[in-house]
Design a protein around this motif. Structure first.
Motif, PDB file in Angstrom:
ATOM      1  N   LYS A 105       0.841  -1.200   0.000  1.00 41.04           N
ATOM      2  CA  LYS A 105       0.000   0.000   0.000  1.00 41.04           C
ATOM      3  C   LYS A 105       0.879   1.255   0.000  1.00 41.04           C
ATOM      4  CE  LYS A 105      -4.051  -1.947   2.281  1.00 41.04           C
ATOM      5  NZ  LYS A 105      -5.002  -1.828   3.427  1.00 41.04           N
ATOM      6  N   PRO A 106       0.678   2.108  -0.990  1.00 39.68           N
ATOM      7  CA  PRO A 106       1.515   3.321  -1.042  1.00 39.68           C
ATOM      8  C   PRO A 106       1.096   4.337   0.018  1.00 39.68           C
ATOM      9  CG  PRO A 106      -0.137   3.375  -2.772  1.00 39.68           C
ATOM     10  CD  PRO A 106      -0.285   2.040  -2.088  1.00 39.68           C
ATOM     11  N   ARG A 107       2.078   5.075   0.479  1.00 38.94           N
ATOM     12  CA  ARG A 107       1.765   6.154   1.414  1.00 38.94           C
ATOM     13  C   ARG A 107       1.176   7.319   0.629  1.00 38.94           C
ATOM     14  NH1 ARG A 107       7.252   6.407   5.186  1.00 38.94           N
ATOM     15  NH2 ARG A 107       7.072   4.278   6.047  1.00 38.94           N
ATOM     16  N   GLN A 108       0.145   7.883   1.140  1.00 39.69           N
ATOM     17  CA  GLN A 108      -0.511   8.960   0.419  1.00 39.69           C
ATOM     18  C   GLN A 108      -1.044  10.010   1.382  1.00 39.69           C
ATOM     19  OE1 GLN A 108      -4.198   6.125  -0.466  1.00 39.69           O
ATOM     20  NE2 GLN A 108      -4.630   8.232  -1.018  1.00 39.69           N
ATOM     21  N   ALA A 109      -1.042  11.198   0.882  1.00 42.26           N
ATOM     22  CA  ALA A 109      -1.625  12.288   1.667  1.00 42.26           C
ATOM     23  C   ALA A 109      -3.132  12.289   1.461  1.00 42.26           C
ATOM     24  CB  ALA A 109      -1.027  13.626   1.232  1.00 42.26           C
ATOM     25  N   LEU A 110      -3.826  12.879   2.369  1.00 38.97           N
ATOM     26  CA  LEU A 110      -5.280  12.916   2.301  1.00 38.97           C
ATOM     27  C   LEU A 110      -5.725  13.605   1.010  1.00 38.97           C
ATOM     28  CD1 LEU A 110      -7.889  12.248   3.816  1.00 38.97           C
ATOM     29  CD2 LEU A 110      -7.821  14.552   4.803  1.00 38.97           C
ATOM     30  N   GLY A 111      -6.569  12.940   0.247  1.00 39.08           N
ATOM     31  CA  GLY A 111      -7.093  13.521  -0.984  1.00 39.08           C
ATOM     32  C   GLY A 111      -6.301  13.151  -2.223  1.00 39.08           C
ATOM     33  N   ASP A 112      -5.096  12.573  -2.062  1.00 44.57           N
ATOM     34  CA  ASP A 112      -4.305  12.169  -3.228  1.00 44.57           C
ATOM     35  C   ASP A 112      -4.877  10.902  -3.850  1.00 44.57           C
ATOM     36  OD1 ASP A 112      -2.683  14.275  -2.815  1.00 44.57           O
ATOM     37  OD2 ASP A 112      -1.023  13.131  -1.932  1.00 44.57           O
ATOM     38  N   LYS A 113      -4.752  10.800  -5.163  1.00 46.70           N
ATOM     39  CA  LYS A 113      -5.195   9.602  -5.868  1.00 46.70           C
ATOM     40  C   LYS A 113      -4.147   8.502  -5.753  1.00 46.70           C
ATOM     41  CE  LYS A 113      -8.086  11.872  -9.331  1.00 46.70           C
ATOM     42  NZ  LYS A 113      -8.323  12.075 -10.795  1.00 46.70           N
ATOM     43  N   ILE A 114      -4.627   7.273  -5.659  1.00 46.63           N
ATOM     44  CA  ILE A 114      -3.716   6.128  -5.588  1.00 46.63           C
ATOM     45  C   ILE A 114      -3.385   5.676  -7.003  1.00 46.63           C
ATOM     46  CG2 ILE A 114      -3.429   3.746  -4.828  1.00 46.63           C
ATOM     47  CD1 ILE A 114      -5.323   4.313  -2.541  1.00 46.63           C
ATOM     48  N   VAL A 115      -2.120   5.634  -7.324  1.00 47.27           N
ATOM     49  CA  VAL A 115      -1.675   5.164  -8.637  1.00 47.27           C
ATOM     50  C   VAL A 115      -0.880   3.877  -8.430  1.00 47.27           C
ATOM     51  CG1 VAL A 115      -0.313   5.679 -10.688  1.00 47.27           C
ATOM     52  CG2 VAL A 115      -1.578   7.509  -9.532  1.00 47.27           C
ATOM     53  N   ARG A 116      -1.373   2.798  -8.986  1.00 54.28           N
ATOM     54  CA  ARG A 116      -0.705   1.504  -8.837  1.00 54.28           C
ATOM     55  C   ARG A 116       0.041   1.160 -10.126  1.00 54.28           C
ATOM     56  NH1 ARG A 116      -2.409  -0.876  -4.197  1.00 54.28           N
ATOM     57  NH2 ARG A 116      -4.457  -0.299  -3.362  1.00 54.28           N
ATOM     58  N   ASP A 117       1.296   0.834  -9.984  1.00 56.67           N
ATOM     59  CA  ASP A 117       2.095   0.438 -11.142  1.00 56.67           C
ATOM     60  C   ASP A 117       1.860  -1.034 -11.458  1.00 56.67           C
ATOM     61  OD1 ASP A 117       3.216   2.921 -11.411  1.00 56.67           O
ATOM     62  OD2 ASP A 117       4.890   2.472 -10.059  1.00 56.67           O
ATOM     63  N   ILE A 118       1.718  -1.325 -12.740  1.00 57.82           N
ATOM     64  CA  ILE A 118       1.637  -2.712 -13.187  1.00 57.82           C
ATOM     65  C   ILE A 118       3.026  -3.122 -13.653  1.00 57.82           C
ATOM     66  CG2 ILE A 118       0.638  -4.302 -14.870  1.00 57.82           C
ATOM     67  CD1 ILE A 118      -1.851  -2.595 -14.922  1.00 57.82           C
ATOM     68  N   ARG A 119       3.623  -4.039 -12.930  1.00 52.70           N
ATOM     69  CA  ARG A 119       4.978  -4.471 -13.253  1.00 52.70           C
ATOM     70  C   ARG A 119       4.927  -5.793 -14.018  1.00 52.70           C
ATOM     71  NH1 ARG A 119       8.285  -3.151  -7.617  1.00 52.70           N
ATOM     72  NH2 ARG A 119       7.726  -0.911  -7.528  1.00 52.70           N
ATOM     73  N   PRO A 120       5.249  -5.759 -15.296  1.00 55.84           N
ATOM     74  CA  PRO A 120       5.203  -6.999 -16.082  1.00 55.84           C
ATOM     75  C   PRO A 120       6.336  -7.944 -15.705  1.00 55.84           C
ATOM     76  CG  PRO A 120       6.095  -5.201 -17.395  1.00 55.84           C
ATOM     77  CD  PRO A 120       5.651  -4.597 -16.089  1.00 55.84           C
ATOM     78  N   GLY A 121       6.102  -9.221 -15.962  1.00 60.05           N
ATOM     79  CA  GLY A 121       7.150 -10.209 -15.744  1.00 60.05           C
ATOM     80  C   GLY A 121       8.116 -10.220 -16.917  1.00 60.05           C
ATOM     81  N   ALA A 122       9.115 -11.063 -16.825  1.00 62.60           N
ATOM     82  CA  ALA A 122      10.126 -11.145 -17.881  1.00 62.60           C
ATOM     83  C   ALA A 122       9.513 -11.700 -19.161  1.00 62.60           C
ATOM     84  CB  ALA A 122      11.279 -12.031 -17.429  1.00 62.60           C
ATOM     85  N   ALA A 123       9.898 -11.117 -20.278  1.00 55.74           N
ATOM     86  CA  ALA A 123       9.415 -11.612 -21.574  1.00 55.74           C
ATOM     87  C   ALA A 123      10.082 -12.945 -21.898  1.00 55.74           C
ATOM     88  CB  ALA A 123       9.714 -10.587 -22.659  1.00 55.74           C
ATOM     89  N   PHE A 124       9.408 -13.767 -22.692  1.00 54.85           N
ATOM     90  CA  PHE A 124       9.974 -15.061 -23.077  1.00 54.85           C
ATOM     91  C   PHE A 124       9.537 -15.409 -24.495  1.00 54.85           C
ATOM     92  CE2 PHE A 124       5.801 -15.973 -21.472  1.00 54.85           C
ATOM     93  CZ  PHE A 124       5.341 -17.074 -22.171  1.00 54.85           C
ATOM     94  N   GLU A 125      10.227 -16.367 -25.077  1.00 51.96           N
ATOM     95  CA  GLU A 125       9.913 -16.804 -26.437  1.00 51.96           C
ATOM     96  C   GLU A 125       9.298 -18.204 -26.383  1.00 51.96           C
ATOM     97  OE1 GLU A 125      12.057 -17.164 -30.832  1.00 51.96           O
ATOM     98  OE2 GLU A 125      13.272 -17.226 -29.005  1.00 51.96           O
ATOM     99  N   PRO A 126       8.027 -18.359 -26.743  1.00 52.28           N
ATOM    100  CA  PRO A 126       7.365 -19.670 -26.654  1.00 52.28           C
ATOM    101  C   PRO A 126       7.704 -20.566 -27.849  1.00 52.28           C
ATOM    102  CG  PRO A 126       5.799 -18.046 -27.433  1.00 52.28           C
ATOM    103  CD  PRO A 126       7.090 -17.308 -27.194  1.00 52.28           C
ATOM    104  N   THR A 127       8.955 -20.980 -27.928  1.00 51.20           N
ATOM    105  CA  THR A 127       9.402 -21.778 -29.075  1.00 51.20           C
ATOM    106  C   THR A 127       8.663 -23.107 -29.176  1.00 51.20           C
ATOM    107  OG1 THR A 127      11.203 -22.610 -27.681  1.00 51.20           O
ATOM    108  CG2 THR A 127      11.703 -20.761 -29.131  1.00 51.20           C
TER     109      THR A 127
END
Length: 208
Positions: A105-127
């Motif tokens: 949970k990010p720390r936020q000041a009262l009234g600030d919007k919560i922005v959640r980062d989407i962290r992708p996993g490592a790319a791979f090659e489906p050979t």
């Protein structure tokens, strides 16, 4: 006396694991509940963009994802031979993806919007997915041919359908003649249906 261990592609009747998968599929219930998966990119080192786009769509399809996750992922040691290369490959593909990690949970000041980062996993090659084009001898693997995502999707679904039909025959071998395959080439009918067709041909004046 040593028992010969078969490797590679084998008929479904010679695949010792096939009956286990058949029993699982016989009792499976499709789940439509969405899953929040951590996104992963698919590396494209060739002209596989039409395949990768289709794979990403299938991973995001809940019934497909849950069905493939329901089937165990066997290693090469556990299953040196297989009669279901299409099913095996898609079980492996779905296991490449995991649930989205819960961020702190990010720390936020009262009234600030919560922005959640989407962290992708490592790319791979489906050979292993690409190899299915040559294993199942698809025309999509021909050089210089126009690739088509819709045609590739049909190739996948038809391949999975055929493998599941063959597995189902292990549970009811006496009904094998009554099974209608997914396609006109392998369409088989029993004797009664053949008689009905013959009567119909005579009635309309066609030669039997």
């Amino acid at each position: 006396m040593e028992v010969e261990v078969k490797e590679g592609l084998v008929p479904v009747s010679e695949d010792p694991v096939a009956i286990k998968i058949a029993e699982l599929l016989e009792n499976v219930t499709l789940i439509h509940k969405p899953v929040s998966l951590q996104p992963r990119g698919l590396i494209n080192k060739g002209n596989w963009c039409y395949i990768n786009a289709t794979l990403q769509a299938l991973v995001a399809c809940p019934p497909m994802y849950h069905l493939m996750k329901f089937i165990p992922l066997y290693s090469k040691v556990q299953r040196p031979c297989t009669s279901t290369p299409m099913i095996d490959s898609f079980v492996r593909l779905m296991n490449e993806f995991t649930n989205m990690p819960v961020p702190p949970k990010p720390r936020q000041a009262l009234g600030d919007k919560i922005v959640r980062d989407i962290r992708p996993g490592a790319a791979f090659e489906p050979t292993y997915i690409y190899r299915l084009l040559t294993v199942n001898k698809s025309s999509l693997s021909e050089k210089g041919r126009q690739e088509d995502a819709e045609e590739y999707l049909g190739f996948i679904l038809n391949g999975l359908h055929e493998e599941m039909l063959n597995l189902k025959k292990l549970l009811s071998p006496s009904n094998e003649k009554l099974t209608i395959s997914n396609g006109p080439k392998n369409h088989s009918v029993n004797e009664e249906e053949q008689e009905e067709q013959a009567i119909f041909h005579v009635a309309v004046g066609y030669p039997v």
